[in-house]
Motif scaffolding. Structure first.
Motif, PDB file in Angstrom:
ATOM      1  N   GLU A 194      -5.185  -5.992  -1.369  1.00 19.97           N
ATOM      2  CA  GLU A 194      -4.398  -5.455  -0.258  1.00 19.97           C
ATOM      3  C   GLU A 194      -5.265  -4.697   0.740  1.00 19.97           C
ATOM      4  O   GLU A 194      -4.939  -4.603   1.917  1.00 19.97           O
ATOM      5  CB  GLU A 194      -3.300  -4.536  -0.815  1.00 19.97           C
ATOM      6  N   LYS A 195      -6.382  -4.154   0.254  1.00 19.74           N
ATOM      7  CA  LYS A 195      -7.354  -3.520   1.145  1.00 19.74           C
ATOM      8  C   LYS A 195      -8.745  -3.937   0.703  1.00 19.74           C
ATOM      9  O   LYS A 195      -9.042  -3.944  -0.490  1.00 19.74           O
ATOM     10  CB  LYS A 195      -7.228  -1.991   1.108  1.00 19.74           C
ATOM     11  N   ASN A 196      -9.578  -4.265   1.676  1.00 18.35           N
ATOM     12  CA  ASN A 196     -10.949  -4.677   1.377  1.00 18.35           C
ATOM     13  C   ASN A 196     -11.839  -4.227   2.527  1.00 18.35           C
ATOM     14  O   ASN A 196     -11.858  -4.859   3.577  1.00 18.35           O
ATOM     15  CB  ASN A 196     -11.027  -6.196   1.192  1.00 18.35           C
ATOM     16  N   ARG A 197     -12.511  -3.112   2.347  1.00 18.10           N
ATOM     17  CA  ARG A 197     -13.314  -2.529   3.418  1.00 18.10           C
ATOM     18  C   ARG A 197     -14.450  -3.450   3.837  1.00 18.10           C
ATOM     19  O   ARG A 197     -14.976  -3.336   4.944  1.00 18.10           O
ATOM     20  CB  ARG A 197     -13.856  -1.174   2.952  1.00 18.10           C
ATOM     21  N   GLU A 203      -5.167   5.345  -0.613  1.00 14.28           N
ATOM     22  CA  GLU A 203      -5.403   4.193   0.255  1.00 14.28           C
ATOM     23  C   GLU A 203      -6.568   4.459   1.206  1.00 14.28           C
ATOM     24  O   GLU A 203      -7.401   3.586   1.445  1.00 14.28           O
ATOM     25  CB  GLU A 203      -4.132   3.891   1.051  1.00 14.28           C
ATOM     26  N   GLN A 204      -6.658   5.663   1.749  1.00 14.32           N
ATOM     27  CA  GLN A 204      -7.712   5.996   2.702  1.00 14.32           C
ATOM     28  C   GLN A 204      -9.078   6.089   2.031  1.00 14.32           C
ATOM     29  O   GLN A 204     -10.083   5.633   2.572  1.00 14.32           O
ATOM     30  CB  GLN A 204      -7.381   7.322   3.394  1.00 14.32           C
ATOM     31  N   LEU A 241       0.816  -1.207   0.000  1.00 17.23           N
ATOM     32  CA  LEU A 241       0.000   0.000   0.000  1.00 17.23           C
ATOM     33  C   LEU A 241       0.856   1.266   0.000  1.00 17.23           C
ATOM     34  O   LEU A 241       0.493   2.277  -0.604  1.00 17.23           O
ATOM     35  CB  LEU A 241      -0.941   0.012   1.210  1.00 17.23           C
ATOM     36  N   ASP A 258     -12.261   1.882  -1.212  1.00 21.00           N
ATOM     37  CA  ASP A 258     -12.926   0.790  -0.501  1.00 21.00           C
ATOM     38  C   ASP A 258     -12.187  -0.528  -0.721  1.00 21.00           C
ATOM     39  O   ASP A 258     -12.232  -1.422   0.111  1.00 21.00           O
ATOM     40  CB  ASP A 258     -14.371   0.662  -0.988  1.00 21.00           C
ATOM     41  N   THR A 295      -8.463  -9.756   3.110  1.00 22.42           N
ATOM     42  CA  THR A 295      -7.462  -9.537   2.066  1.00 22.42           C
ATOM     43  C   THR A 295      -6.826 -10.882   1.722  1.00 22.42           C
ATOM     44  O   THR A 295      -6.765 -11.786   2.558  1.00 22.42           O
ATOM     45  CB  THR A 295      -6.372  -8.553   2.534  1.00 22.42           C
TER      46      THR A 295
END
Length: 311
Positions: A285-288, A246-247, A236, A250, A292
């Motif tokens: 790498e990100k999964n709200r 990144e922020q 990230l 989603d 992951t």
């Protein structure tokens, strides 16, 4: 004059109420989504990749999803492979904002993906009579597919918002792809550095996804730090020019092709071994909305197409 002003204020309030939702509406929408999930249906649109669908529940509205990679790793190939499933196979109205490639280049790649005729041979017109018939049928399908392409370079957030709103009203687009985020321009303020500008762009894209109630999938470049590490798997922190991407996102999906780095070792993903030759590691790498994980996809270089990796 006062009467006119009051009338305008009432109109604004009524317009604003369009976006307000009662708790009843929200609960009913949640329960409808749960019913879909319990029946094995996706909450969002089919990405074109089975394991990715299971991980992020498809391209869901109003999510901002980022597909990030170094140049040459296959960001546009993954985007067009998904567009193929969405617009060509399932008739989902799809908008593509291409800031790097022309509309002709994109359509030629969609022709290759759809017809399974090598892209190089298509471009050089080195195809036989049978392939020419296949290409004609492919073009007929493409002509009836709800794909809308804007290929203006350096488009601003304001211009994209205006064009996307028109496409939504006129054609009912249900998903937006942007290739790629760092080529967009922000406010144009001279006192902003590039990181602030990219932060503004990513916030604006998330806001637009909510406003139009569509998923937005934006491609993003990664910094050169990936090349400087022995382990070429992106992180990230490699997102180029702004941590706010990144922020705001989603979901962040990162791509890495071992063969691009001339890696020859067998790669293990989820307890299975894969040859590096045609492997793409799709790293959620990100999964709200969930977990992951790394997913194995296969890259077909002749047609520049991504498919599920079946062993």
């Amino acid at each position: 004059l006062l009467s006119d002003l009051n009338s305008q204020l009432l109109s604004i309030q009524e317009y604003g109420n369009i976006y307000e939702k009662s708790i009843t509406d929200v609960v009913m929408a949640i329960n409808f989504a749960r019913d879909l999930a319990s029946n094995g249906e996706l909450l969002g649109f089919n990405t074109g990749f089975q394991e990715l669908n299971q991980t992020i529940a498809g391209w869901c509205k109003p999510d901002l999803c980022i597909i990030a990679a170094r140049p040459g790793a296959g960001k546009t190939a993954m985007m067009l492979s998904s567009v193929y499933h969405l617009a060509i196979l399932n008739n989902v109205p799809t908008a593509i904002f291409s800031l790097e490639m022309s509309s002709e280049q994109l359509v030629e790649r969609l022709e290759s993906i759809s017809s399974e005729i090598g892209l190089k041979r298509l471009r050089m017109n080195i195809i036989n009579d049978e392939e020419r018939k296949i290409l004609l049928k492919t073009d007929d399908i493409l002509l009836s597919s709800p794909i809308y392409i804007e290929d203006k370079g350096g488009i601003s957030v304001t211009q994209l918002r205006a064009k996307a709103t028109i496409l939504k009203q006129k054609y009912g687009i249900k998903i937006i792809f942007i290739d790629y985020l760092q080529l967009m321009s922000g406010t144009g303020k001279s006192n902003q550095n590039r990181e602030q500008e990219v932060s503004y762009i990513s916030r604006s894209l998330k806001s637009l996804a909510k406003e139009l109630e569509v998923p937005i999938i934006a491609l993003s470049q990664l910094s050169r730090r990936v090349e400087e590490r022995a382990d070429k798997m992106p992180q990230l922190s490699d997102l180029r020019e702004s941590g706010s991407i990144e922020q705001d996102a989603d979901a962040v999906i990162m791509l890495m092709r071992p063969a691009y780095y001339e890696q020859t070792e067998v790669v293990e993903i989820g307890g299975k071994e894969y040859s590096p030759n045609d492997l793409v590691i799709c790293k959620v790498e990100k999964n709200r909305h969930g977990s992951t994980k790394n997913i194995a996809l296969r890259f077909l270089p002749e047609t520049m197409k991504f498919i599920d990796y079946e062993i």
